[in-house]
Design a protein around this motif. Sequence first.
Motif, PDB file in Angstrom:
ATOM      1  N   VAL A  38       1.020  -0.761  -0.243  1.00  0.00           N
ATOM      2  CA  VAL A  38      -0.611   0.120   0.189  1.00  0.00           C
ATOM      3  C   VAL A  38       0.872   1.255   0.187  1.00  0.00           C
ATOM      4  CG1 VAL A  38      -1.999   1.357   1.130  1.00  0.00           C
ATOM      5  CG2 VAL A  38      -1.853  -1.147   1.181  1.00  0.00           C
ATOM      6  N   MET A  39       1.783   1.630   0.434  1.00  0.00           N
ATOM      7  CA  MET A  39       2.968   1.916   0.747  1.00  0.00           C
ATOM      8  C   MET A  39       3.544   2.224  -0.197  1.00  0.00           C
ATOM      9  SD  MET A  39       3.544   1.490   4.536  1.00  0.00           S
ATOM     10  CE  MET A  39       5.193   3.602   4.805  1.00  0.00           C
ATOM     11  N   ARG A  40       3.914   1.231  -0.713  1.00  0.00           N
ATOM     12  CA  ARG A  40       4.735   1.834  -2.495  1.00  0.00           C
ATOM     13  C   ARG A  40       4.119   2.461  -3.218  1.00  0.00           C
ATOM     14  NH1 ARG A  40       7.561   2.345  -5.258  1.00  0.00           N
ATOM     15  NH2 ARG A  40       9.351   1.295  -6.146  1.00  0.00           N
ATOM     16  N   GLY A  46       4.421  10.055  -5.572  1.00  0.00           N
ATOM     17  CA  GLY A  46       5.633  11.142  -5.073  1.00  0.00           C
ATOM     18  C   GLY A  46       4.777  10.886  -3.891  1.00  0.00           C
ATOM     19  N   HIS A  47       4.310  10.466  -3.100  1.00  0.00           N
ATOM     20  CA  HIS A  47       3.474  10.567  -1.674  1.00  0.00           C
ATOM     21  C   HIS A  47       4.432  10.549  -0.586  1.00  0.00           C
ATOM     22  CE1 HIS A  47       0.508  12.968  -3.877  1.00  0.00           C
ATOM     23  NE2 HIS A  47      -0.096  12.211  -4.337  1.00  0.00           N
ATOM     24  N   LYS A  48       5.677  10.139  -0.413  1.00  0.00           N
ATOM     25  CA  LYS A  48       6.046   9.183   0.370  1.00  0.00           C
ATOM     26  C   LYS A  48       6.266  10.069   2.096  1.00  0.00           C
ATOM     27  CE  LYS A  48       8.899   9.026  -3.348  1.00  0.00           C
ATOM     28  NZ  LYS A  48      10.356   9.129  -3.799  1.00  0.00           N
ATOM     29  N   PHE A  64       9.561  -4.425  11.616  1.00  0.00           N
ATOM     30  CA  PHE A  64       9.913  -4.590  10.611  1.00  0.00           C
ATOM     31  C   PHE A  64      10.299  -3.554   9.393  1.00  0.00           C
ATOM     32  CE2 PHE A  64       8.341  -4.040   5.917  1.00  0.00           C
ATOM     33  CZ  PHE A  64       8.742  -4.691   5.402  1.00  0.00           C
ATOM     34  N   PHE A  65      10.075  -2.067  10.509  1.00  0.00           N
ATOM     35  CA  PHE A  65      10.875  -0.835   9.615  1.00  0.00           C
ATOM     36  C   PHE A  65      12.100  -0.636  10.296  1.00  0.00           C
ATOM     37  CE2 PHE A  65       6.983  -0.430   8.358  1.00  0.00           C
ATOM     38  CZ  PHE A  65       6.861   0.082   6.614  1.00  0.00           C
ATOM     39  N   LEU A  66      12.089  -0.959  11.331  1.00  0.00           N
ATOM     40  CA  LEU A  66      13.458  -0.918  12.003  1.00  0.00           C
ATOM     41  C   LEU A  66      15.096  -2.096  11.768  1.00  0.00           C
ATOM     42  CD1 LEU A  66      12.049  -0.069  15.577  1.00  0.00           C
ATOM     43  CD2 LEU A  66      13.243   1.643  14.186  1.00  0.00           C
ATOM     44  N   GLU A  84      25.854  -3.060  -2.220  1.00  0.00           N
ATOM     45  CA  GLU A  84      25.546  -1.972  -2.844  1.00  0.00           C
ATOM     46  C   GLU A  84      24.678  -1.971  -3.685  1.00  0.00           C
ATOM     47  OE1 GLU A  84      28.932  -1.133  -5.652  1.00  0.00           O
ATOM     48  OE2 GLU A  84      30.825  -1.473  -4.197  1.00  0.00           O
ATOM     49  N   LEU A  85      23.256  -1.172  -3.164  1.00  0.00           N
ATOM     50  CA  LEU A  85      21.821  -1.064  -3.740  1.00  0.00           C
ATOM     51  C   LEU A  85      21.826  -0.406  -4.851  1.00  0.00           C
ATOM     52  CD1 LEU A  85      20.499  -0.143  -0.697  1.00  0.00           C
ATOM     53  CD2 LEU A  85      19.982  -3.026  -1.780  1.00  0.00           C
ATOM     54  N   LEU A  86      21.480  -1.648  -5.890  1.00  0.00           N
ATOM     55  CA  LEU A  86      21.292  -0.408  -7.021  1.00  0.00           C
ATOM     56  C   LEU A  86      19.986   0.382  -7.234  1.00  0.00           C
ATOM     57  CD1 LEU A  86      22.450  -3.905  -9.857  1.00  0.00           C
ATOM     58  CD2 LEU A  86      23.393  -1.283  -8.909  1.00  0.00           C
ATOM     59  N   SER A  87      19.046  -0.840  -6.412  1.00  0.00           N
ATOM     60  CA  SER A  87      18.065   1.169  -5.965  1.00  0.00           C
ATOM     61  C   SER A  87      17.606   0.957  -5.252  1.00  0.00           C
ATOM     62  CB  SER A  87      16.168   0.530  -7.325  1.00  0.00           C
ATOM     63  OG  SER A  87      16.081  -1.066  -6.852  1.00  0.00           O
ATOM     64  N   SER A  88      16.602   1.594  -4.480  1.00  0.00           N
ATOM     65  CA  SER A  88      15.764   1.856  -2.818  1.00  0.00           C
ATOM     66  C   SER A  88      14.484   1.858  -3.054  1.00  0.00           C
ATOM     67  CB  SER A  88      17.004   2.805  -2.665  1.00  0.00           C
ATOM     68  OG  SER A  88      16.385   2.977  -1.236  1.00  0.00           O
ATOM     69  N   ASP A  89      13.639   1.470  -1.605  1.00  0.00           N
ATOM     70  CA  ASP A  89      12.332   1.672  -2.184  1.00  0.00           C
ATOM     71  C   ASP A  89      11.925   2.558  -1.575  1.00  0.00           C
ATOM     72  OD1 ASP A  89      11.157  -0.958  -2.852  1.00  0.00           O
ATOM     73  OD2 ASP A  89      12.423  -2.273  -1.766  1.00  0.00           O
ATOM     74  N   ILE A  90      12.619   2.503   0.230  1.00  0.00           N
ATOM     75  CA  ILE A  90      12.395   3.623   1.696  1.00  0.00           C
ATOM     76  C   ILE A  90      13.186   4.173   1.559  1.00  0.00           C
ATOM     77  CG2 ILE A  90      10.625   1.238   2.396  1.00  0.00           C
ATOM     78  CD1 ILE A  90      12.574   1.932   4.469  1.00  0.00           C
ATOM     79  N   SER A  91      14.357   4.808   1.014  1.00  0.00           N
ATOM     80  CA  SER A  91      15.365   5.435   1.760  1.00  0.00           C
ATOM     81  C   SER A  91      14.861   7.087   1.402  1.00  0.00           C
ATOM     82  CB  SER A  91      16.623   5.198   1.169  1.00  0.00           C
ATOM     83  OG  SER A  91      16.121   6.080  -0.392  1.00  0.00           O
ATOM     84  N   ASP A  92      14.175   7.222   0.554  1.00  0.00           N
ATOM     85  CA  ASP A  92      13.464   8.960   0.422  1.00  0.00           C
ATOM     86  C   ASP A  92      11.712   8.989   1.520  1.00  0.00           C
ATOM     87  OD1 ASP A  92      12.187   7.645  -0.830  1.00  0.00           O
ATOM     88  OD2 ASP A  92      12.563   8.702  -2.648  1.00  0.00           O
TER      89      ASP A  92
END
Length: 259
Positions: A38-40, A46-48, A64-66, A84-92
């Motif tokens: 749902v969050m993704r 753009g709503h983060k 889970f998030f910690l 070394e991540l090539l992409s990220s989910d929740i960093s922003d």
Amino acid sequence: MKVVLFCGGFGTRMRTGVPGEVPKPMALVGPRPLLWHVMRYYAHFGHKEFILCLGYGAHHIKDFFLGYQEATSNDFVLRGGKVELLSSDISDWSISFVQTGTNSPIGERLRRVRHHLDGDEVFLANYADVLTDAPLPDIVDRFVESGAAASMMVVPPSQTFHCVDVGENGLIGGISPVSEMPVWVNGGYFVLTQEVFEHIPENGDLVADGCVELAKRGRLLAYPHRGYWRPTDTVNQRMELDEAYSRGERPWALWERSR
């Protein structure tokens, strides 16, 4: 916009009675919990900035998030023992974890996080247990153009029941699937303004109190959606979603299409 997610209920129809069972939004769909999907969805548009209304099983969500592992759903390179991540989910993402009570109704949970909205006039809200492919930008645009105080996405009933037309003589005149009837149900995706707080009393409900009163005043907009929409009210519904994910059938995962 900020996104308020109601993820503190007991989810009794989905529970099996096992002590310490995770709350419904933490039930897995693929390698990630329902709440993450749902969050993704919102983050894709753009709503983060998320405000989680916690209650039952709050520690499961916090843990889970910690301990979030980005490598679970992202490509990466392992070099010299380092990832070394090539992409990220929740960093922003910005996530506020707010305890809103174990037995609080949805409206009361919303009241208890009002100050976290920082006075924003318009914000988004969701039950955190339904997946959809609805075009969120269009939902927001129609709401803004309408000048309404709130918007509720409505969908055809998903049940397999049939509606029966019974005549005065007791004979049945017709049988139709409920999904084909001119009936709409609450789809769980809301666009709200601060005005909604004027109609939610202490320990009140978002829909039964806030939305009903706004509807009486002609201030509630419906957004009909006939596309993909799946609730997870029961264990079987959650299992069906998980199996669909395994088959690669993920209409709600709009972010995967843009990769």
